[in-house]
Enzyme design. Structure first.
Site, PDB file in Angstrom:
ATOM      1  N   HIS A  86      -2.863   7.551   6.510  1.00 33.24           N
ATOM      2  CA  HIS A  86      -3.059   6.316   5.747  1.00 33.24           C
ATOM      3  C   HIS A  86      -4.532   5.940   5.808  1.00 33.24           C
ATOM      4  O   HIS A  86      -5.138   5.620   4.785  1.00 33.24           O
ATOM      5  CB  HIS A  86      -2.165   5.219   6.309  1.00 33.24           C
ATOM      6  CG  HIS A  86      -2.174   3.966   5.498  1.00 33.24           C
ATOM      7  ND1 HIS A  86      -1.782   3.933   4.183  1.00 33.24           N
ATOM      8  CD2 HIS A  86      -2.535   2.682   5.819  1.00 33.24           C
ATOM      9  CE1 HIS A  86      -1.896   2.699   3.703  1.00 33.24           C
ATOM     10  NE2 HIS A  86      -2.349   1.927   4.682  1.00 33.24           N
TER      11      HIS A  86
ATOM     12  N   CYS B 234       0.799  -1.226   0.000  1.00 28.53           N
ATOM     13  CA  CYS B 234       0.000   0.000   0.000  1.00 28.53           C
ATOM     14  C   CYS B 234       0.829   1.272   0.000  1.00 28.53           C
ATOM     15  O   CYS B 234       0.326   2.344  -0.342  1.00 28.53           O
ATOM     16  CB  CYS B 234      -0.927   0.009   1.210  1.00 28.53           C
ATOM     17  SG  CYS B 234      -1.694  -1.589   1.555  1.00 28.53           S
TER      18      CYS B 234
ATOM     19  N   HIS C 285      -9.621   2.155  -0.822  1.00 33.44           N
ATOM     20  CA  HIS C 285      -8.170   1.968  -0.694  1.00 33.44           C
ATOM     21  C   HIS C 285      -7.616   1.605  -2.071  1.00 33.44           C
ATOM     22  O   HIS C 285      -7.829   0.497  -2.560  1.00 33.44           O
ATOM     23  CB  HIS C 285      -7.902   0.858   0.319  1.00 33.44           C
ATOM     24  CG  HIS C 285      -6.466   0.696   0.679  1.00 33.44           C
ATOM     25  ND1 HIS C 285      -5.441   1.335   0.029  1.00 33.44           N
ATOM     26  CD2 HIS C 285      -5.872  -0.051   1.644  1.00 33.44           C
ATOM     27  CE1 HIS C 285      -4.299   0.998   0.565  1.00 33.44           C
ATOM     28  NE2 HIS C 285      -4.522   0.153   1.563  1.00 33.44           N
TER      29      HIS C 285
END
Length: 1022
Positions: free
Chosen positions: A306, A171, A344
Site C-alpha cells: 500500500h 483507498c 496516492h
C-alpha cells in the site's frame, strides 16, 4: 479459489497516458508529480506551508493531462450531456473500451452478454460542484453524477448485461472491485468482467484534509518505506482490466498478462481509530489471501505494498508483512509501492498497483522502488524478511508469485495474490516471421489489414496511430492482420488493404492517412450487408497456367482446385490441375477447356464461400453455368464434373468446319440480315451491341464480308467448333443420356439462366435443361439485365479473365438502384494471392463480413495486442458549475485559463466539443423571421443536445448521431410547445414516428403549423 486471468489492460496515470508509457515510467523510476494545474484550482490561494486552517501545505501532486478531453461523438453522447458528466465517467468509458480491445475482443461483440462492470471510486467532487445549486440541476446533471453511474454508464454504452456496480472503500476501492469481479466470475454471475478504478482531483478539499490531519507531504510526493517519508502526495488516474476465468481464456486462445490466484477482503473493526491502520487486520487479510490462493508466504517473490509514505502507515504494513515473511532473512521478499511514482491515486490506487504487478509478471521484471536508496532504517526491513529494490529484479523463467495490498482509510483492507501466466498464454507462438518481409503464409496468400471507425476523421487518426506503433514492432503481418480483422471491427467506416509484410503495411497506412483520395479508395461505409452475385466466366477465357500463381500462393484455393480435379479425373483421363499448372496449350482444346474452366470457377466460388462470402444470386456464361449450378445446389460436385467432362469430350469429337464471329451490332439488326440463312445463327447475345454468330465457316465468311461492306465491325473468334449452333446436333443425343443419369434439381439460390434469359422460377436444371443448353443461344444480356435489376450490391466475376464485368457494365442501367460494385479475384495471368486479398478487401469495404479465420493458416491465427483505439481530444468539457438550462444566464466559469476551457455552445451554454467542420447544415428557404417553426425546432434541438443550430443537418439522426434518449425527447417536446403555441399540444407519441432525423421532425412540425405550410429545408455546407 479458482484462477482468474487478466486478459486486457488500459490505464492513464500521471506522466503515463497508456499502459506502455506506464511501464516505461516504472522501469526508469520516473516521477509523475508536478504543480497543480490551473485547470483544477488556484493552488496558491489554498496553500500555506504552516498548514494554516483551510489550507494545504503543498502545491504539487500527480495529475493526468487533459482530463477534460472526451470523444463524446464516439459514444453518441450529446455535448450537453457530456458537459454534465463527471470526468471520471468519461475517463472510465474510454478506458474500458480500450481494455476490451486489448483483451482481443471487439467491444461491440460483448453487447448483450453477461459481462460485469466493477468500479472502485472514492471521490465525487464533480457532484459537489454541480449538484449544490438546486435551481440549475438538470436531468443530464443528475445522470452525469453519482458513484453508480461510473459503472452503469459503461454497461449502458457497451450494452452489458452482467452485474454493474461501484464500490467505495476509500483507498482500497478498486482492489475491492477486482475482488468482487473475481468472485462474480467464479460464481458464474458473469463470463467477462471489467474491473477498474478512477480518481480525478477537482478541488483542494482532500489536500486540505490530509494537511489538517498531519498526513500531507509538503512536496506532494509519497516516499514509501523511505527515511524521507513525510506524508501523502495526492495523485490521479484511471485504470481498467478485463478478467476471465483462466480456463475460459485459455480455451479461447487469449493472451494472459497474469493470473489472480486469490483475493481477500476484511475490516479493522473497532481498533485504534477509525482512520488509523491496524496491523492485525492487515496480517489476517494477507493470511486469508495466501490461503485462498493455495500458496505459502515463502513462495512470494515480491509484494506491491500500500506504501503511502506515512510514518504510521508504513510501520504497520511492514510489521504485518513481517509476521508472514520474517523467516526469509537470507532471501528477503522485494517490496515496493507505485505511489512513489504517481502519488496516492486514492480510489484508483488498487488498480494502479494491480496493473503494475500484472505488467511486472508479464515482463518478468520487477521495477525498482523510486525512493529505495534512502531506506527507512527504523522499519527494520531485513528483520521482517523484506527489501526495497534499487534496481530492476529479473524474475526466473518459472512461475512467479506476487502480492498486492490496498488498505482503505476506513479500515477495509484487500490483498491479492497473482502469478505469472502459463507460458503458452503469455505471448502467441511465433508464426516464423520477423515482420520485415516474407511473412505471409496466409490462407489466401496475402494478408488483409482492416480497421473501422465511426467517422472519416477518426479513421484517419487511427491509421496514423496504427502506423506509428506498428513501425516500432516486429510482428508478422498475417497474425497482426488476423487480430485486427477480429478486434478493430464494428464501426461504419471500413478500411481494408492487402499487405505482403509489415513494412508495406506501415507505408500503406501512412500514405492513406496523408492522401484523402487514396484513403477514399481503401474505405467503404456500407449501410447494410449487400446481396452478392457470383458471375462465372465461360469458354474463351482460358489460357495456359491460368490461376497457377494463385494455386501457389493460396492454400485455400489450392484445396478446392485439387478437390475439383479429383472429381474430374475419372472422366477426363488425366489431371486438369496438372494440365493447367504445366502451361499446356492443350487447355484450348474443348475436351480440356470446359472441365478446366469449371474447375477454376468452382474453386474460386468455393474459396469465397469458405471465406464467408455467400452468393445471393448466380449467373454463368454458357459453360460457366455448370459451376453456378453446382454452387447453387443443383447437383453435387461429382455430378457436375461428370456432366461437364462429357460435354467437352463429346464436342471435341465433332468434326471441324465451324466457327464463331463477334459482331458489334444489335440482335434485331442481325436477325433481319440472317433471315433465310440456315447455316449461321445467333449464338450469344452479350449486350445491346455485342452479338456472336455461329455456324459453318464458309457461311460465316460470307456473312462477315457482307457486314463489312456496311461498316459493321466484326472479329472472327479462335474457337475449335461452332458452339450453340446446329453443328452441335450430332453429339446432343449422346450427351442427353449422360445428363439423364446425372440429373439435376431446382436451384437452392436464384440462378439467372442464359438459356431463358431470365431468373429461373422453381424450374429444375435437369437433363432437358442441360441438353437445350448446348443448342440454345446464350442470352447473357437478358439474364444479366434482370440480375442487375434485382439489385445486388456486389458482383464477383469468377474465372481466369475478367470478361463478364466489362460486358455487364455496357448493359443499360438497372431500373432501380445503382450498379453493383464489380470485384475481380483474378485479373490476369499474373494474379495470385494479392489479387484475391484485394477482392476480399473490396467485398469487406462493401459490407460483406468475411470469415477471417479461413483467410489465414493456423500458424497465423495467433493473437497480437494491437495499438488501441485513439480517441479524439478535440472536444473539451470542463465547467466549474452545473451545465445551465436555457433560461439560466452563464455564471459558471472554467477552471484555469481560457485556453483550457471549451467554447460556449448553444443557448444552453453547455461546453461543446467545437463545431463539426464541413457538416451540411439546415438553411431555411426564406428569412428566419418568416420561418418561426423551423427556427424554433432547430433552437430546441440545439438547446436540449448542446449543439449550435449551424451543426444540425437534415440527415442527422436524433438517437443514433445526436445522442437523444427518452428524457431528452420529453424535454424537446416541452421546449417545442413553449416556442410554438400555435401548433397545439404535442404528445411523445406524436413525435416518436418523426424523430428519425432532424429534417423529418422539422418537416412534420412545419406542415403542422399553418403559418409554416410549404416551408422547406435545403442543405448547404458550413
Amino acid at each position: 479459489m479458482g484462477q482468474i486471468a487478466i486478459v486486457g489492460i488500459d490505464c492513464r496515470f500521471p506522466g503515463a497516458p497508456d499502459a506502455g508509457a506506464y511501464w516505461d515510467l516504472l522501469m526508469r523510476s520516473g516521477d509523475g508529480v508536478g504543480q497543480v494545474p490551473g485547470q483544477r484550482w488556484d493552488a496558491a490561494e489554498f496553500h500555506s506551508p504552516t498548514a494554516a486552517e483551510g489550507h494545504s501545505n503543498t502545491t504539487e501532486g500527480g495529475f493526468i493531462e487533459d482530463p477534460d478531453a472526451f470523444d463524446n461523438e464516439f459514444f453518441t453522447i450529446s455535448p450537453r450531456e457530456a458537459a454534465a458528466m463527471d470526468p471520471q465517467q468519461r475517463l472510465l468509458l474510454q478506458c474500458a473500451w480500450r481494455a476490451v480491445e486489448d483483451a482481443g475482443l471487439p467491444p461491440q461483440k460483448l453487447a448483450g452478454t453477461r459481462t460485469g462492470v466493477f468500479v472502485g471510486i472514492m471521490g465525487n467532487e464533480w457532484a459537489q460542484l454541480h449538484l449544490t445549486d438546486y435551481a440549475r440541476v438538470t436531468a443530464q446533471v443528475g445522470s452525469g453524477n453519482g458513484y453508480c453511474m461510473t459503472a452503469n454508464r459503461i454497461s449502458y454504452h457497451l450494452d452489458l448485461k452482467g452485474p454493474s456496480l461501484a464500490v467505495d472503500t476509500a483507498c482500497s476501492s478498486s482492489l475491492v472491485a477486482v475482488h468482487l469481479a473475481a468472485n462474480a466470475l467464479l460464481a458464474g454471475e458473469c463470463d467477462h468482467a471489467i474491473a477498474g478504478g478512477v480518481n480525478v482531483a477537482l478541488t483542494p478539499a482532500l489536500s486540505i484534509f490530509y494537511t489538517q490531519a498531519g498526513l500531507s507531504a509538503p512536496d506532494g510526493r509519497c516516499k514509501p518505506f523511505s527515511s524521507e517519508a513525510n506524508g501523502i502526495g495526492r495523485g490521479e488516474g484511471v485504470g481498467t482490466v478485463v478478467l476471465r476465468r483462466l480456463e475460459d481464456a485459455l480455451a479461447d486462445g487469449q493472451q494472459v498478462y497474469a493470473v489472480i490466484r486469490g483475493t481477500a477482503v476484511n475490516q479493522d473493526g473497532r481498533s485504534n481509530g477509525l482512520t488509523a491502520p491496524n496491523r492485525w487486520a492487515q496480517q489476517e487479510v494477507l493470511e486469508h489471501a495466501y490461503e485462498r490462493a493455495g500458496v505459502e508466504a515463502a513462495d512470494m517473490v515480491f509484494t506491491e505494498g500500500h506504501g503511502t509514505g506515512t510514518a504510521l502507515g508504513d510501520m504497520m504494513e511492514v510489521k504485518a508483512l513481517g509476521h508472514h515473511h520474517a523467516g526469509r532473512t537470507g532471501k528477503p521478499m522485494a517490496l515496493g509501492s507505485v505511489k512513489g511514482n504517481l502519488g496516492h491515486t486514492e480510489g484508483a490506487a488498487g488498480i494502479a498497483g494491480l496493473i503494475k504487478v500484472a505488467l511486472a509478471l508479464h515482463h518478468r521484471t520487477v521495477p525498482p522502488s523510486r525512493f529505495a536508496v534512502k531506506e527507512n532504517q527504523q522499519l527494520k526491513l531485513r528483520e521482517h524478511g523484506l527489501r526495497l529494490l534499487k534496481a530492476p529484479l529479473k524474475l526466473a523463467n518459472t512461475p512467479s508469485l506476487a502480492g498486492l495490498s490496498s488498505f482503505g482509510m476506513g479500515g477495509t483492507n484487500a490483498h491479492a495474490v497473482l502469478e505469472s501466466a502459463p507460458a503458452h498464454a503469455v505471448r502467441p507462438r511465433s508464426a516464423g516471421a520477423n515482420g520485415s518481409g516474407g511473412d505471409t503464409g496466409t490462407g489466401i496468400g496475402c494478408a488483409v489489414f482492416t480497421l473501422t471507425a465511426p467517422t472519416p476523421d477518426a479513421l484517419r487518426r487511427n491509421l496514423v496511430r496504427q502506423a506509428d506503433e506498428l513501425s516500432r514492432r516486429r510482428l508478422p503481418v498475417g497474425a497482426l492482420s488476423w487480430s485486427g480483422n477480429r478486434v478493430k471491427s464494428g464501426h461504419r467506416y471500413r478500411f481494408a488493404m492487402p499487405a505482403a509484410d509489415t513494412g508495406e503495411l506501415v507505408r500503406g497506412l501512412r500514405e492513406a492517412a496523408a492522401d484523402p483520395d487514396r484513403l477514399a479508395r481503401f474505405t467503404g461505409a456500407p449501410t447494410a450487408r449487400p446481396r452478392t452475385a457470383f458471375l462465372f466466366t465461360g469458354q474463351g477465357s482460358q489460357y495456359p497456367r491460368m490461376t497457377a500463381r494463385l494455386y501457389q500462393d493460396s492454400p485455400l484455393y489450392r484445396r478446392f482446385l485439387d478437390e475439383a480435379d479429383a472429381a474430374l479425373r475419372p472422366h477426363t483421363q488425366g489431371s486438369v490441375r496438372d494440365l493447367i499448372l504445366a502451361g499446356d496449350e492443350a487447355v484450348h482444346r474443348t475436351a480440356w477447356a470446359q472441365p478446366a474452366l469449371f474447375a477454376v470457377g468452382y474453386a474460386l466460388g468455393r474459396t469465397l464461400q469458405e471465406l464467408g462470402v455467400q452468393p445471393g444470386l448466380l449467373l454463368g456464361h454458357s459453360v460457366g453455368e455448370y459451376a453456378a449450378a453446382c454452387l447453387g445446389g443443383v447437383f453435387p460436385l461429382e455430378g457436375a464434373a461428370r456432366l461437364i467432362a462429357a460435354r467437352g469430350a463429346l464436342m471435341q469429337e465433332l468434326p471441324d468446319g465451324g466457327g464463331m464471329l463477334a459482331v458489334l451490332a444489335g440482335r434485331e439488326v442481325l436477325a433481319d440480315r440472317l433471315a433465310g440463312e440456315d447455316q449461321v445463327g445467333i449464338a450469344v447475345v452479350n449486350g445491346p451491341q455485342a452479338v456472336v454468330l455461329s455456324g459453318e465457316m464458309a457461311a460465316l465468311r460470307r456473312v462477315e464480308k457482307d457486314l463489312g461492306r456496311d461498316r459493321f465491325r466484326t472479329r472472327m473468334l479462335k474457337v475449335s467448333h461452332a458452339f450453340h449452333s446446329y453443328l452441335m446436333d450430332p453429339m446432343v443425343e449422346r450427351f442427353a443420356k449422360v445428363a439423364e443419369e446425372v440429373g439435376g434439381g431446382i436451384p437452392e439460390l436464384p440462378v439467372y439462366s442464359t438459356v431463358y434469359g431470365r431468373r429461373l422460377d422453381g424450374e429444375a436444371m435437369d437433363a432437358a435443361y442441360w441438353t437445350a443448353h448446348i443448342r440454345q443461344p446464350v442470352l447473357f444480356e437478358d439474364a444479366a439485365s434482370q440480375l442487375l435489376d434485382d439489385g445486388p450490391g456486389q458482383a464477383v466475376e469468377l474465372g481466369p479473365s475478367p470478361v463478364l464485368t466489362s460486358m455487364a457494365r455496357k448493359i443499360g442501367p438497372p431500373r432501380s438502384g445503382p450498379r453493383p460494385a464489380f470485384v475481380l479475384p483474378v485479373r490476369n495471368a499474373e494474379s495470385g494471392g494479392r489479387d484475391l486479398a484485394q477482392a476480399l478487401s473490396d467485398l469487406y469495404r462493401g459490407g460483406a463480413d468475411p470469415d477471417w479465420d479461413a483467410a489465414y493458416t493456423e500458424a497465423e491465427r495467433t493473437p497480437q495486442r494491437l495499438p488501441l483505439y485513439a480517441f479524439s481530444d478535440e472536444h473539451r468539457y470542463w465547467t466549474r458549475g452545473p451545465v445551465r438550462s436555457a433560461q439560466t444566464p452563464r455564471e459558471d466559469f472554467p477552471y484555469g485559463p481560457a485556453a483550457n476551457a471549451a467554447p460556449e455552445s448553444g443557448a444552453d451554454g453547455g461546453a461543446s466539443g467545437g463545431s463539426r467542420a464541413a457538416t451540411p447544415v439546415l438553411v431555411l428557404n426564406r428569412p428566419a423571421a418568416a420561418d418561426p417553426v423551423a427556427e424554433a425546432v432547430l433552437e430546441a434541438i440545439g438547446q436540449v443536445g448542446g449543439y449550435e443550430t449551424s451543426e444540425l443537418a437534415p440527415h442527422l439522426r436524433l438517437y443514433e448521431e445526436l445522442g437523444f434518449d427518452s428524457v431528452m425527447v420529453m424535454e424537446l417536446k416541452n421546449r417545442i410547445e413553449e416556442r410554438l403555441t400555435g401548433i397545439g399540444p404535442l404528445t411523445v407519441q406524436d413525435l416518436l414516428p418523426v424523430l428519425s432525423s432532424v429534417g423529418d421532425l422539422v418537416n412534420y412540425l412545419c406542415a403542422r403549423d399553418a403559418s409554416a405550410a410549404g416551408a422547406g429545408i435545403e442543405e448547404r455546407t458550413a
